[in-house]
Design an enzyme around this catalytic site. Structure first.
Site, PDB file in Angstrom:
ATOM      1  N   SER A 101       0.092 -20.533  -6.116  1.00  0.00           N
ATOM      2  CA  SER A 101       1.195 -21.356  -5.640  1.00  0.00           C
ATOM      3  C   SER A 101       0.802 -22.141  -4.396  1.00  0.00           C
ATOM      4  O   SER A 101       0.008 -21.674  -3.564  1.00  0.00           O
ATOM      5  CB  SER A 101       2.403 -20.467  -5.313  1.00  0.00           C
ATOM      6  OG  SER A 101       3.417 -21.199  -4.655  1.00  0.00           O
ATOM      7  N   TYR A 123       3.406 -28.376  -5.324  1.00  0.00           N
ATOM      8  CA  TYR A 123       4.697 -28.975  -5.002  1.00  0.00           C
ATOM      9  C   TYR A 123       4.421 -30.318  -4.328  1.00  0.00           C
ATOM     10  O   TYR A 123       3.495 -30.438  -3.514  1.00  0.00           O
ATOM     11  CB  TYR A 123       5.496 -28.089  -4.054  1.00  0.00           C
ATOM     12  CG  TYR A 123       6.143 -26.893  -4.703  1.00  0.00           C
ATOM     13  CD1 TYR A 123       7.106 -27.045  -5.699  1.00  0.00           C
ATOM     14  CD2 TYR A 123       5.822 -25.598  -4.304  1.00  0.00           C
ATOM     15  CE1 TYR A 123       7.717 -25.946  -6.285  1.00  0.00           C
ATOM     16  CE2 TYR A 123       6.429 -24.488  -4.888  1.00  0.00           C
ATOM     17  CZ  TYR A 123       7.371 -24.676  -5.875  1.00  0.00           C
ATOM     18  OH  TYR A 123       7.975 -23.599  -6.459  1.00  0.00           O
ATOM     19  N   THR A 149       4.835 -28.692 -10.321  1.00  0.00           N
ATOM     20  CA  THR A 149       6.212 -28.235 -10.568  1.00  0.00           C
ATOM     21  C   THR A 149       7.162 -29.386 -10.286  1.00  0.00           C
ATOM     22  O   THR A 149       7.166 -29.949  -9.193  1.00  0.00           O
ATOM     23  CB  THR A 149       6.541 -27.023  -9.692  1.00  0.00           C
ATOM     24  OG1 THR A 149       5.688 -25.935 -10.073  1.00  0.00           O
ATOM     25  CG2 THR A 149       7.989 -26.590  -9.875  1.00  0.00           C
ATOM     26  N   LYS A 224       5.314 -28.567 -14.944  1.00  0.00           N
ATOM     27  CA  LYS A 224       6.092 -27.338 -15.104  1.00  0.00           C
ATOM     28  C   LYS A 224       7.554 -27.600 -14.753  1.00  0.00           C
ATOM     29  O   LYS A 224       7.858 -28.104 -13.667  1.00  0.00           O
ATOM     30  CB  LYS A 224       5.531 -26.227 -14.206  1.00  0.00           C
ATOM     31  CG  LYS A 224       6.253 -24.896 -14.314  1.00  0.00           C
ATOM     32  CD  LYS A 224       5.589 -23.862 -13.409  1.00  0.00           C
ATOM     33  CE  LYS A 224       6.225 -22.497 -13.548  1.00  0.00           C
ATOM     34  NZ  LYS A 224       7.618 -22.449 -13.095  1.00  0.00           N
ATOM     35  N   HIS A 248      12.530 -22.332 -14.321  1.00  0.00           N
ATOM     36  CA  HIS A 248      12.164 -21.719 -13.042  1.00  0.00           C
ATOM     37  C   HIS A 248      12.701 -20.292 -12.934  1.00  0.00           C
ATOM     38  O   HIS A 248      13.090 -19.834 -11.853  1.00  0.00           O
ATOM     39  CB  HIS A 248      12.664 -22.558 -11.871  1.00  0.00           C
ATOM     40  CG  HIS A 248      11.740 -22.582 -10.687  1.00  0.00           C
ATOM     41  ND1 HIS A 248      10.886 -23.631 -10.423  1.00  0.00           N
ATOM     42  CD2 HIS A 248      11.519 -21.681  -9.703  1.00  0.00           C
ATOM     43  CE1 HIS A 248      10.206 -23.389  -9.310  1.00  0.00           C
ATOM     44  NE2 HIS A 248      10.575 -22.197  -8.856  1.00  0.00           N
TER      45      HIS A 248
END
Length: 365
Positions: A101, A123, A149, A224, A248
């Protein structure tokens, strides 16, 4: 797996358990993900040779020993001191991808040193230069894929975190950023983590952002958070390599369609042009088979990995991955499939509906 979930719930502090387990709003989508998976029924094919039943497959162009990857989960050191390092080692030894992440509590470079198949989840930040710097670091570290994402213009309203005034302890940080942030500043009736993401994430991420990222990196690119067939088709046009059908884990728009229910419309929309993965609610090997039967090439494993990590670090994470792989092989064989590639022949159906692709019943004139 349910035993492990109960043990983790008992072992973790309440606010950390709520951060891991909770969803947004009234948690309708969180519950719907499991309800929808439970409704899917499989139609086994019989009299097939399954004496050599394998879970081996390929995900984003790389071999995997099972059709699953570790979902990108933030701040894993909340549940165990080794955090993402332990989870990445477990994924390496299980032969499945680990997705790091942006908000990992271990840096990209440290995770790359573990070895194995590492993807980086991105992100889109308010600072586009910082965003692209993360992409550069992922490339230089040897990541084999980028997962953007796209369903978090800001964090969904997660009421458990609001009630707990949840904030990060000082020893858990977003290691790819380095410094303490507003995520550590507890405030009454607020989630400090949500405040931090609203400050750091861009709410203006668009298809133009995808085009920019596609032009910036030659790595395989996945989006995603796709649920609508229209968005899936546009992703194909944007030149991505894969999409992840995902709500999510019920943590963003409450009331969103369960991922497994979205899958049958998304798969034909892309018509094989991109790989289709799925997450949200996967708990067993049979759940994985259901996703495969409905057209996914693999799934992402989220909360179960955190339960294993909480209860035993690397060994606990390994236990989760081993159990899922064993359950999947068992389900494949009992359904008459000798491989992951054969799974679409086991059509997923729901009560009162014919299996996908089934012929309509004959009628008498």
């Amino acid at each position: 797996m349910a035993d492990l979930e109960r043990a983790a719930a008992a072992a973790l502090p309440v606010d950390i358990w709520d951060f891991v387990a909770g969803g947004s709003g009234a948690e309708l989508t969180l519950a719907a993900n499991r309800d929808a998976l439970n409704r899917v029924q499989l139609v086994p094919r019989l009299l097939r040779d399954v004496s050599r039943c394998t879970t081996d497959t390929v995900l984003l162009g790389q071999p995997a020993r099972a059709p699953m990857a570790i979902a990108p989960i933030a701040y894993q050191r909340l549940v165990h001191p080794d955090g993402e390092l332990a989870a990445a080692r477990a994924a390496r030894d299980a032969g499945v991808p680990f997705i790091a992440s942006t908000l990992s509590s271990v840096s990209i470079e440290e995770l790359a040193a573990v070895g194995g198949n590492l993807w980086f989840q991105l992100y889109w930040l308010r600072d586009t230069g910082h965003t692209m710097d993360l992409v550069r670091r992922a490339e230089e570290a040897g990541c084999t894929g980028i997962v953007l994402t796209v369903d978090v213009p800001w964090m969904g309203r997660r009421l458990r975190d609001v009630r707990n005034a949840f904030g990060l302890p000082e020893d858990v940080r977003a290691a790819n950023f380095g410094e303490l942030s507003t995520a550590h500043q507890r405030r009454s009736s607020q989630s400090a983590v949500a405040v931090h993401t609203s400050e750091a994430f861009s709410s203006a991420v668009t298809w133009a952002s995808v085009d920019l990222l596609r032009a910036r990196t030659a790595l395989p690119l996945a989006l995603k958070g796709i649920l609508a067939p229209e968005d899936a088709r546009q992703a194909v046009g944007a030149g991505v390599d894969a999409i992840v059908v995902s709500n999510h884990g019920g943590r963003q728009l409450d009331g969103a369609i369960p991922s497994i229910d979205a899958l049958p419309a998304v798969v034909p929309a892309v018509d094989g042009a991109v790989e289709v993965l799925m997450d949200s609610g996967i708990r067993t090997g049979t759940d994985i088979l259901k996703a495969l039967a409905l057209g996914a090439s693999g799934v992402l494993i989220g909360r179960p990995l955190m339960w294993g990590l909480a209860m035993g670090g690397q060994a606990g994470a390994e236990q989760v991955l081993r159990l899922l792989a064993e359950e999947l092989r068992d389900a494949l064989g009992l359904a008459g499939c000798d491989s992951v590639a054969a799974a679409p022949s086991v059509n997923g159906a729901r009560p009162g509906r014919p299996p996908a692709g089934a012929r309509p019943p004959r009628t008498t004139p």
